[in-house]
Motif scaffolding. Sequence first.
Motif, PDB file in Angstrom:
ATOM      1  N   ALA A 101      39.960  48.460  36.109  1.00  0.00           N
ATOM      2  CA  ALA A 101      40.422  47.087  35.910  1.00  0.00           C
ATOM      3  C   ALA A 101      41.336  46.646  37.045  1.00  0.00           C
ATOM      4  O   ALA A 101      41.316  45.483  37.472  1.00  0.00           O
ATOM      5  N   THR A 102      42.139  47.582  37.566  1.00  0.00           N
ATOM      6  CA  THR A 102      43.010  47.267  38.703  1.00  0.00           C
ATOM      7  C   THR A 102      42.182  46.930  39.931  1.00  0.00           C
ATOM      8  O   THR A 102      42.488  45.977  40.668  1.00  0.00           O
ATOM      9  N   ASN A 103      41.128  47.701  40.178  1.00  0.00           N
ATOM     10  CA  ASN A 103      40.251  47.414  41.319  1.00  0.00           C
ATOM     11  C   ASN A 103      39.611  46.039  41.195  1.00  0.00           C
ATOM     12  O   ASN A 103      39.507  45.293  42.178  1.00  0.00           O
ATOM     13  N   LEU A 104      39.179  45.691  39.983  1.00  0.00           N
ATOM     14  CA  LEU A 104      38.572  44.374  39.783  1.00  0.00           C
ATOM     15  C   LEU A 104      39.608  43.268  39.974  1.00  0.00           C
ATOM     16  O   LEU A 104      39.328  42.251  40.620  1.00  0.00           O
ATOM     17  N   ALA A 105      40.813  43.478  39.454  1.00  0.00           N
ATOM     18  CA  ALA A 105      41.835  42.429  39.506  1.00  0.00           C
ATOM     19  C   ALA A 105      42.271  42.127  40.935  1.00  0.00           C
ATOM     20  O   ALA A 105      42.554  40.976  41.272  1.00  0.00           O
ATOM     21  N   TYR A 106      42.294  43.153  41.804  1.00  0.00           N
ATOM     22  CA  TYR A 106      42.814  42.956  43.155  1.00  0.00           C
ATOM     23  C   TYR A 106      41.746  43.091  44.234  1.00  0.00           C
ATOM     24  O   TYR A 106      42.057  43.343  45.397  1.00  0.00           O
ATOM     25  N   GLY A 107      40.491  42.962  43.822  1.00  0.00           N
ATOM     26  CA  GLY A 107      39.429  42.863  44.808  1.00  0.00           C
ATOM     27  C   GLY A 107      39.009  44.139  45.469  1.00  0.00           C
ATOM     28  O   GLY A 107      38.513  44.120  46.597  1.00  0.00           O
ATOM     29  N   GLY A 108      39.183  45.267  44.808  1.00  0.00           N
ATOM     30  CA  GLY A 108      38.802  46.529  45.429  1.00  0.00           C
ATOM     31  C   GLY A 108      37.596  47.175  44.811  1.00  0.00           C
ATOM     32  O   GLY A 108      37.347  48.360  45.015  1.00  0.00           O
ATOM     33  N   ASP A 109      36.810  46.424  44.032  1.00  0.00           N
ATOM     34  CA  ASP A 109      35.653  46.999  43.349  1.00  0.00           C
ATOM     35  C   ASP A 109      34.400  46.728  44.164  1.00  0.00           C
ATOM     36  O   ASP A 109      34.107  45.593  44.520  1.00  0.00           O
ATOM     37  N   SER A 110      33.642  47.785  44.449  1.00  0.00           N
ATOM     38  CA  SER A 110      32.436  47.663  45.261  1.00  0.00           C
ATOM     39  C   SER A 110      31.160  47.711  44.433  1.00  0.00           C
ATOM     40  O   SER A 110      30.089  47.970  44.952  1.00  0.00           O
TER      41      SER A 110
ATOM     42  N   ILE B 244      45.115  50.946  27.295  1.00  0.00           N
ATOM     43  CA  ILE B 244      44.065  50.034  26.828  1.00  0.00           C
ATOM     44  C   ILE B 244      44.579  48.599  26.856  1.00  0.00           C
ATOM     45  O   ILE B 244      43.874  47.668  27.297  1.00  0.00           O
ATOM     46  N   GLU B 245      45.808  48.390  26.417  1.00  0.00           N
ATOM     47  CA  GLU B 245      46.375  47.041  26.449  1.00  0.00           C
ATOM     48  C   GLU B 245      46.587  46.565  27.885  1.00  0.00           C
ATOM     49  O   GLU B 245      46.388  45.382  28.193  1.00  0.00           O
ATOM     50  N   LEU B 246      46.979  47.473  28.774  1.00  0.00           N
ATOM     51  CA  LEU B 246      47.151  47.092  30.178  1.00  0.00           C
ATOM     52  C   LEU B 246      45.820  46.707  30.807  1.00  0.00           C
ATOM     53  O   LEU B 246      45.748  45.745  31.592  1.00  0.00           O
ATOM     54  N   ALA B 247      44.760  47.426  30.453  1.00  0.00           N
ATOM     55  CA  ALA B 247      43.430  47.057  30.953  1.00  0.00           C
ATOM     56  C   ALA B 247      43.044  45.666  30.465  1.00  0.00           C
ATOM     57  O   ALA B 247      42.473  44.862  31.217  1.00  0.00           O
ATOM     58  N   LYS B 248      43.360  45.360  29.208  1.00  0.00           N
ATOM     59  CA  LYS B 248      43.099  44.010  28.690  1.00  0.00           C
ATOM     60  C   LYS B 248      43.844  42.964  29.504  1.00  0.00           C
ATOM     61  O   LYS B 248      43.292  41.922  29.875  1.00  0.00           O
ATOM     62  N   VAL B 249      45.128  43.242  29.791  1.00  0.00           N
ATOM     63  CA  VAL B 249      45.944  42.290  30.553  1.00  0.00           C
ATOM     64  C   VAL B 249      45.312  42.017  31.913  1.00  0.00           C
ATOM     65  O   VAL B 249      45.167  40.860  32.339  1.00  0.00           O
ATOM     66  N   LEU B 250      44.911  43.066  32.606  1.00  0.00           N
ATOM     67  CA  LEU B 250      44.347  42.904  33.947  1.00  0.00           C
ATOM     68  C   LEU B 250      43.023  42.154  33.915  1.00  0.00           C
ATOM     69  O   LEU B 250      42.749  41.305  34.781  1.00  0.00           O
ATOM     70  N   LEU B 251      42.205  42.447  32.921  1.00  0.00           N
ATOM     71  CA  LEU B 251      40.906  41.774  32.840  1.00  0.00           C
ATOM     72  C   LEU B 251      41.067  40.317  32.418  1.00  0.00           C
ATOM     73  O   LEU B 251      40.393  39.425  32.952  1.00  0.00           O
ATOM     74  N   LEU B 252      41.951  40.066  31.461  1.00  0.00           N
ATOM     75  CA  LEU B 252      42.173  38.680  31.040  1.00  0.00           C
ATOM     76  C   LEU B 252      42.754  37.846  32.170  1.00  0.00           C
ATOM     77  O   LEU B 252      42.440  36.664  32.323  1.00  0.00           O
ATOM     78  N   ALA B 253      43.611  38.459  32.970  1.00  0.00           N
ATOM     79  CA  ALA B 253      44.224  37.731  34.084  1.00  0.00           C
ATOM     80  C   ALA B 253      43.236  37.465  35.209  1.00  0.00           C
ATOM     81  O   ALA B 253      43.445  36.549  36.004  1.00  0.00           O
ATOM     82  N   SER B 254      42.170  38.242  35.281  1.00  0.00           N
ATOM     83  CA  SER B 254      41.187  38.063  36.352  1.00  0.00           C
ATOM     84  C   SER B 254      39.835  37.614  35.819  1.00  0.00           C
ATOM     85  O   SER B 254      38.806  37.822  36.457  1.00  0.00           O
ATOM     86  N   ASN B 255      39.836  37.001  34.636  1.00  0.00           N
ATOM     87  CA  ASN B 255      38.593  36.551  34.003  1.00  0.00           C
ATOM     88  C   ASN B 255      37.889  35.521  34.892  1.00  0.00           C
ATOM     89  O   ASN B 255      38.455  34.470  35.194  1.00  0.00           O
ATOM     90  N   PRO B 256      36.648  35.799  35.299  1.00  0.00           N
ATOM     91  CA  PRO B 256      35.937  34.848  36.174  1.00  0.00           C
ATOM     92  C   PRO B 256      35.265  33.709  35.416  1.00  0.00           C
ATOM     93  O   PRO B 256      34.327  33.097  35.923  1.00  0.00           O
ATOM     94  N   GLN B 257      35.714  33.411  34.212  1.00  0.00           N
ATOM     95  CA  GLN B 257      35.085  32.377  33.400  1.00  0.00           C
ATOM     96  C   GLN B 257      35.224  31.006  34.067  1.00  0.00           C
ATOM     97  O   GLN B 257      36.102  30.784  34.892  1.00  0.00           O
ATOM     98  N   SER B 258      34.402  30.073  33.630  1.00  0.00           N
ATOM     99  CA  SER B 258      34.400  28.733  34.211  1.00  0.00           C
ATOM    100  C   SER B 258      35.634  27.944  33.772  1.00  0.00           C
ATOM    101  O   SER B 258      36.278  28.261  32.777  1.00  0.00           O
ATOM    102  N   CYS B 259      35.943  26.925  34.551  1.00  0.00           N
ATOM    103  CA  CYS B 259      37.071  26.045  34.219  1.00  0.00           C
ATOM    104  C   CYS B 259      36.853  25.372  32.865  1.00  0.00           C
ATOM    105  O   CYS B 259      37.786  25.204  32.089  1.00  0.00           O
TER     106      CYS B 259
END
Length: 508
Positions: A336-345, A404-419
């Motif tokens: 989740a950290t990699n996804l949130a900060y752009g490090g996921d390949s 698990i809660e921290l992973a939720k925080v990171l994913l919710l903060a980086s949710n690519p959902q539409s406006c």
Amino acid sequence: MSAARLGRYQACDRCRTRHIRCNRRSANESCIACKNAKATCCRERKTIFYKTQCAPAEPRRTTLPDERPEIIVGQDPTDHTPSVEVDSVGFSVLSESSLSSLSSPESYGDLMTNVSTSPGTQDSSIVQGDFISPEGLDKLPWPLESQFEASLLKYFLKTLSPWFDYCDPQQHFRTYVGNNSASDITLLYAVLAVSARHQSTSHHWQSRVADEYQQRCLRSLIAALNDQEKTLPDTILASAAILRFFEEMTETPEESVRTHHMLSAQLLLRITEGHVFRSSFTDAAFLVVLRSEIYVANLTQRPIGNLADHCNIDTSLEPTSECMWALRAIAHVAKATNLAYGGDSVKTTPNHHWESLMQYIVDWERLCPESFRPIYSQKQISSTNPFPQLYYANDYHVAARQHIELAKVLLLASNPQSCLLRMQQRRIGRSNDDRIRDSVRVICGVAMSNPEFTQALVGAGLVIAVCGELFDDPVETKLLFQLLSDAEAHIGWPCLKAKEHLRGLWRV
């Protein structure tokens, strides 16, 4: 900052002793590192220790760490500053030349200090033989002849080893260090260094003894790494992992990222590749590195990389031991950290990858053993504490819930959902910010409800530093600020400027 290290007559004392880059260009200018730490930026000559008050030569005695010796600083015309070579892929490489100019053991020949004693008694002095063992030995005499060094070893076993052994029922580090310190001087120097640094930080000592132990350990590490003819003992990896913890107490995470760890995660991986026999202990060592990477990466908003892949963690959701379920949660935070900060390949669309990571959390909570549910819960701890009360039986249950809660925080903060979807969520009164706040409250409630698991403070301090701006209720912010202060004091690592920033924001 400049890419090159300043000359030894330009860098300030604080940067020089921490072996970090300094951008100080004149005597009237402060460097960025000192500004961030609100420390005096100055350039004096190298310091040594000297005795400022005569004391009877007899009787002499050693001091325990809690006696807090006051070490007085003088001047020495010599200057020795180690350097770090950075290779082409961007992480540090240790070499013999890196430490060729480190302080010689003779620089501590006059090591003396005043020792605080009980009221009404006369101060006694401590000379080198009582305070720090001479360098150049293949192994220190066992039993240790220095009571001070023995107390540092005990301090690690009692106070610091629980941090390393978090989520480790076998307590690899406590057992391993206790069994191998007698025969491995590299490991012993690493333990003495990190214990001295942690005590000097928590007790506000002025001490260079920790730096001396660190330099000795690094010299020994380099000698072992340069020997290509034999397989390295896993004490080398243990020593490197412990010294990495030392580095994180020595400089802020921000400075660590800019200058790279001398003992970076990538370098630890290189140490093990084909040179160290993999064992349950090496897995435990890399778990320690992964947990610290999660902490530092989220505070500095950078990805972790594939470090979790080297920790021998089964990331499936098949039945396994309870401890492995907790390790799965920790490894998932790395993703989740990699996804949130752009490090996921990952070669998938952002939406699809985000959904798969969020679904993993849902499945983990559905399939994990029943023991991961709290043994008791209620909506708030007390009438004056609105955070949820959640009791857990073991440290890996606590760690699992927090991660698990921290992973939720990171994913919710980086949710690519539409406006449009975000606006729809706000209309129904349930935005991502609300869900993030709920997860933060759970993480903090777990730490408050289970004070016996002191490492839970680290998880709470991290999520407060990252998400504290989302809170504005004075009742909550006062408790969050106290929890963050306790976390910083416990771990001995600076949380960048999160505490001071939130103090101003919350006006506490």
